[in-house]
Structures are given as C-alpha cells and as structure tokens.
Motif scaffolding. Structure first.
Motif, PDB file in Angstrom:
ATOM      1  N   GLY A   1     -12.887  26.904 -27.719  1.00 24.59           N
ATOM      2  CA  GLY A   1     -13.726  25.957 -28.452  1.00 24.59           C
ATOM      3  C   GLY A   1     -13.243  24.523 -28.334  1.00 24.59           C
ATOM      4  N   GLY A   2     -12.156  24.298 -27.623  1.00 22.98           N
ATOM      5  CA  GLY A   2     -11.706  22.932 -27.358  1.00 22.98           C
ATOM      6  C   GLY A   2     -11.142  22.257 -28.600  1.00 22.98           C
ATOM      7  N   ALA A   3     -10.739  21.007 -28.412  1.00 26.94           N
ATOM      8  CA  ALA A   3     -10.257  20.228 -29.553  1.00 26.94           C
ATOM      9  C   ALA A   3     -11.384  20.027 -30.557  1.00 26.94           C
ATOM     10  CB  ALA A   3      -9.706  18.892 -29.064  1.00 26.94           C
ATOM     11  N   ARG A   4     -12.613  19.995 -30.054  1.00 26.90           N
ATOM     12  CA  ARG A   4     -13.748  19.782 -30.957  1.00 26.90           C
ATOM     13  C   ARG A   4     -13.838  20.877 -32.017  1.00 26.90           C
ATOM     14  NH1 ARG A   4     -17.285  15.475 -29.054  1.00 26.90           N
ATOM     15  NH2 ARG A   4     -18.668  15.986 -30.762  1.00 26.90           N
TER      16      ARG A   4
ATOM     17  N   THR B   1      -7.610   8.740 -26.113  1.00 26.07           N
ATOM     18  CA  THR B   1      -7.849   8.877 -24.683  1.00 26.07           C
ATOM     19  C   THR B   1      -8.794   7.804 -24.132  1.00 26.07           C
ATOM     20  OG1 THR B   1      -7.905  11.199 -25.350  1.00 26.07           O
ATOM     21  CG2 THR B   1      -8.301  10.728 -23.029  1.00 26.07           C
TER      22      THR B   1
ATOM     23  N   ASP C   1      -4.012  15.483 -33.595  1.00 25.51           N
ATOM     24  CA  ASP C   1      -4.766  15.797 -32.376  1.00 25.51           C
ATOM     25  C   ASP C   1      -3.981  15.197 -31.217  1.00 25.51           C
ATOM     26  OD1 ASP C   1      -6.440  16.035 -30.214  1.00 25.51           O
ATOM     27  OD2 ASP C   1      -8.115  14.919 -31.089  1.00 25.51           O
TER      28      ASP C   1
ATOM     29  N   SER D   1      -4.411  16.052 -28.007  1.00 21.77           N
ATOM     30  CA  SER D   1      -5.091  16.587 -26.820  1.00 21.77           C
ATOM     31  C   SER D   1      -4.715  15.866 -25.532  1.00 21.77           C
ATOM     32  CB  SER D   1      -6.604  16.515 -27.005  1.00 21.77           C
ATOM     33  OG  SER D   1      -7.016  17.457 -27.958  1.00 21.77           O
ATOM     34  N   SER D   2      -4.558  14.545 -25.592  1.00 24.21           N
ATOM     35  CA  SER D   2      -4.341  13.839 -24.334  1.00 24.21           C
ATOM     36  C   SER D   2      -2.906  13.374 -24.145  1.00 24.21           C
ATOM     37  CB  SER D   2      -5.316  12.667 -24.209  1.00 24.21           C
ATOM     38  OG  SER D   2      -5.245  11.830 -25.331  1.00 24.21           O
TER      39      SER D   2
ATOM     40  N   CYS E   1      -6.363  20.446 -26.707  1.00 28.50           N
ATOM     41  CA  CYS E   1      -7.049  21.146 -25.634  1.00 28.50           C
ATOM     42  C   CYS E   1      -6.171  20.992 -24.387  1.00 28.50           C
ATOM     43  CB  CYS E   1      -8.448  20.585 -25.401  1.00 28.50           C
ATOM     44  SG  CYS E   1      -8.523  18.812 -25.063  1.00 28.50           S
TER      45      CYS E   1
ATOM     46  N   LYS F   1      -6.363  18.054 -20.491  1.00 32.00           N
ATOM     47  CA  LYS F   1      -5.902  16.712 -20.182  1.00 32.00           C
ATOM     48  C   LYS F   1      -4.499  16.798 -19.576  1.00 32.00           C
ATOM     49  CE  LYS F   1      -9.628  15.329 -22.406  1.00 32.00           C
ATOM     50  NZ  LYS F   1      -9.814  14.924 -23.786  1.00 32.00           N
TER      51      LYS F   1
HETATM   52  C1  LIG Z   1     -10.748  15.298 -24.800  1.00 34.21           C
HETATM   53  C2  LIG Z   1     -10.346  15.108 -26.210  1.00 34.21           C
HETATM   54  C3  LIG Z   1     -10.942  15.846 -27.242  1.00 34.21           C
HETATM   55  C4  LIG Z   1     -12.093  16.814 -27.004  1.00 34.21           C
HETATM   56  O1  LIG Z   1     -11.666  17.946 -26.353  1.00 34.21           O
HETATM   57  P1  LIG Z   1     -12.682  19.166 -26.036  1.00 34.21           P
HETATM   58  O2  LIG Z   1     -11.797  20.191 -25.434  1.00 34.21           O
HETATM   59  O3  LIG Z   1     -13.728  18.638 -25.114  1.00 34.21           O
HETATM   60  O4  LIG Z   1     -13.259  19.608 -27.342  1.00 34.21           O
HETATM   61  C5  LIG Z   1     -10.494  15.631 -28.532  1.00 34.21           C
HETATM   62  N1  LIG Z   1      -9.498  14.767 -28.797  1.00 34.21           N
HETATM   63  C6  LIG Z   1      -8.915  14.044 -27.829  1.00 34.21           C
HETATM   64  C7  LIG Z   1      -7.803  13.112 -28.185  1.00 34.21           C
HETATM   65  C8  LIG Z   1      -9.310  14.197 -26.510  1.00 34.21           C
HETATM   66  O5  LIG Z   1      -8.722  13.475 -25.533  1.00 34.21           O
END
Ligand SMILES: *Cc1c(COP(=O)(O)O)cnc(C)c1O
Length: 369
Positions: free
Chosen positions: A80-83, A159, A179, A181-182, A200, A203
């Motif tokens: 489901g990703g970071a979302r 990001t 978060d 993610s990146s 996620c 990245k």
């Molecule tokens: C890309 C990103 C997301 C979204 O990630 P998904 O996997 O598309 O849900 C959320 N937070 C940050 C900081 C991101 O770079």
C-alpha cells in the motif's frame, strides 16, 4: 529478445522508483531462474516455504543491524506504499484518543499525511512552511511540541522540495513518527528518538511493492481491536508480516539492498560519508553559479537525496533536459508541482553519475551565462 545490456544503462536521477545498486540487479538476474536451494524462482515459491521465510528473516535482521534496533522494536513489511501509512498511522495511534497528533509540514508529502490524519482524530499543525514555498525547515524556536501529544509526525526528507531534517528531532516525550520514504537508510539514526519510522522501498531501499514500518512494540498496544484486519499493526506484528501474502519479490530485493549496504558499503556511517560527498558535488555547482542556477532549499536544510533547483532563465530548461539526456543523464525534470530540476541521488547513485552531472551543469552554465 531485448538486446540492451548493462552498457545501455543511463545515470538515472529519477525520484522513484529509482536507481538500484548494480550488484543487486546482477544478483537478482543470477538467481532469477532458481533461488539457491529452492529449486524455483523467488517469484514462484510459497511465502510459507522455508527458503522464503529465510529470505524475509534475513532482510529483517539486516535492517535491524543497520538501524541499531533491539527487541523493543518490530519491523513490518507491508503493502500500500507510504500513502497507506498516512492512514494506518492515525488509525492505529490516534483513533479514539483526545490528545492531538502534531504534524510538522515541511513539504508536499507531509501535507498529504496530514489530510489523512484529519479523518481519524484530533490533529494540530505545529508548523507549515507554505509561506516560503517549503524551502526551509522550522527553526527549533518555531516548534511548540506537547510532551503529551498522541504523536509528532515529520517527513524527514521532502522528496519534491529537497529539504531534509539534519538531525533526529527531539519531541520532548511524545512518540516521533517519521515518514522516511526518500531517505531511509541514507544515514544512521538516533533510534531512541523514534516511535515509528515508515518508508516505501522504491526511493532508497529497493523496488516498489513493499513498505517498511519500524514500530516500538509498546505502541502496538494502542491498536484498536475492531479494525479491518489489514489495517492493524498488531495483526501484522503477531503474524511476523505474514498475516497475508507479503510482497515476496520486493522483500527479497530489499534484503539484497540491505546486504549491499552492510557488506559492500560497510554500514550507514559509511553510506552517510559517501552521500555527503555526492551531494556536495552538486551543491558546489549551484553555489558557483548562483545567478544561473537557483537552488530551492535553504542551504542549511539541503537534502542529501534530492537536489532541487531552477534555471534563472526558464526558457533554457527544455534544452538543459534534452542535452543532459543526450549525455546519459536521465530523470532530471522536477516534480510537476514545483517545476525546475530535481537530481535524485539516492544511496545507489554512483559517484561517477554525480560527477558527470556536475560537469555537465558547469559546462552548460558556462556556455549560456
Ligand atoms: C514517494 C513518497 C511517498 C509516497 O509513496 P507511495 O509508495 O507512492 O505511497 C510518501 N512520502 C514520501 C516522503 C515520498 O517520497
């Protein structure tokens, strides 16, 4: 059959999905038809097989070693990703509580996280950098954090805007939810400061399809009992991320990236040194041509991962992108919401790629200044 080979690979500055370490891709290719010992591809075996369980356990152990986690923490592999984490965090940690969650909005992703949290419980925005177009982080004096907040949410690296927290935020008591993610695994963390870290993979840590959630076990007690099963952190923790079929290939590839970080790079301290050297190469160019390249981030908040800038002459941007592409420098167009350029230089971007981009930028500026 495809005829492109490794020689056809460009320097890929895409923000995500993004560059992977070449040795990891080579290993995947080697093992694709038959995972050692399994008699079949990683794509074909049961998630209950002992071979897959070993893959997932190793990935988890490597992440725990890299981040210095002990058994007060759980590591989950989710989808489901970071979302989806924008929702799962407040569903598990905020629903039914009266103390607000405090959100620090330093860019586009933090804002989206906030919108989901507002659906679940009381939320307070303690900082929003919109007035300066998310070009800088809050100064400590601008943040008033409540020790009894349900949690404090930050985005360690925005990001799209290219700004990054330089230190691990001290909330003064409330669990810190990050978060990452990146910038996950781009540097060591002071893990004592964190309640939840989610990222996620696509990245900085692997392919799309898996999201890592690091959570302090004591926070699992907050999970309400009546959640849809997939949304419950406690379910995933009790099932060791096998509550449903995990994204087996993505977990395997993430494990190989973690192995590369441990064995080839030599850990997150080493990775940070390399990342600082790489980012400096590009920021030096922005600083050398300040009337030609306009950096987005305030210098002290600059990201190690996403270098964002515009050209002072926007009519040159198309030419910049096409000439860069002709030299094998791809994925440099900035996010549609901010325009300009973005060079994403994640862990796996080799220094040679950064050097080639820096040379191109100097030469392009000299030619047009
Ligand atoms: C890309 C990103 C997301 C979204 O990630 P998904 O996997 O598309 O849900 C959320 N937070 C940050 C900081 C991101 O770079």
């Amino acid at each position: 059959m495809a005829t492109d080979t490794v020689q056809s690979r460009v320097f890929n500055f895409s923000a995500g999905p993004a560059v992977m370490p070449l040795p990891v891709l080579e290993r995947i290719r080697e093992e694709m038809l038959c995972l050692p010992g399994a008699g079949a591809s990683i794509l074909e075996i049961s998630h209950r097989s002992k071979e897959y369980i070993a893959v997932q356990q190793q990935a988890k152990q490597r992440l725990m070693r890299l981040l210095g986690l002990d058994d007060r923490f759980e590591v989950l592999f989710l989808q489901g990703g970071a979302r989806l984490q924008f929702s799962m965090v407040p569903i598990n940690l905020l629903r039914g509580r009266t103390q607000p969650a405090q959100y620090v909005i330093t860019g586009s992703w933090g804002k989206k996280a906030l919108e989901e949290a507002q659906k679940e419980g009381p939320v307070e925005v303690v900082y929003d950098g919109k007035s300066h177009n998310y070009s800088r982080l809050p100064d400590p004096s601008e943040l008033s954090l409540a020790a009894d907040a349900s949690y404090v949410h930050i985005t360690s690296n925005e990001t799209i805007q290219g700004i990054q927290f330089q230190t691990d935020l001290d909330t003064g008591g409330a669990p810190l939810v990050c978060d990452a993610s990146s910038d996950f695994l781009c540097r060591p963390l002071d893990i004592e400061r964190y309640g939840v870290i989610y990222a996620c993979a696509q990245k900085n840590a692997g392919p799309a399809g898996v999201t890592v959630v690091v959570i302090r076990k004591e926070l699992l007690e907050r999970t309400p009992d009546n959640l849809p099963g997939y949304l419950s952190y406690r379910n995933h923790a009790e099932a060791d991320s096998m509550w449903n079929t995990p994204p087996t290939f993505a977990v395997y590839a993430l494990g190989l990236v973690a192995q590369w970080l441990e064995e080839t790079v030599g850990g997150l301290d080493k990775m940070l040194e390399v990342n600082k050297r790489k980012a400096a190469r590009l920021y030096e160019v922005l600083d050398a041509y300040p009337t030609f390249y306009l950096g987005h981030a305030r210098p002290e908040d600059r990201s190690l991962m996403n270098v964002t800038f515009r050209l002072a002459q926007p009519e040159l941007e198309a030419e910049f992108l096409s000439q860069a592409a002709a030299q094998g420098l791809s994925g440099l167009k900035g996010h549609r919401s901010v325009g300009g350029m973005r060079a994403s230089i994640y862990n796996a971007m080799p220094i040679e790629g950064v050097a080639a981009l820096a040379d191109f930028m100097r030469e392009f500026a000299a030619r047009h200044a």
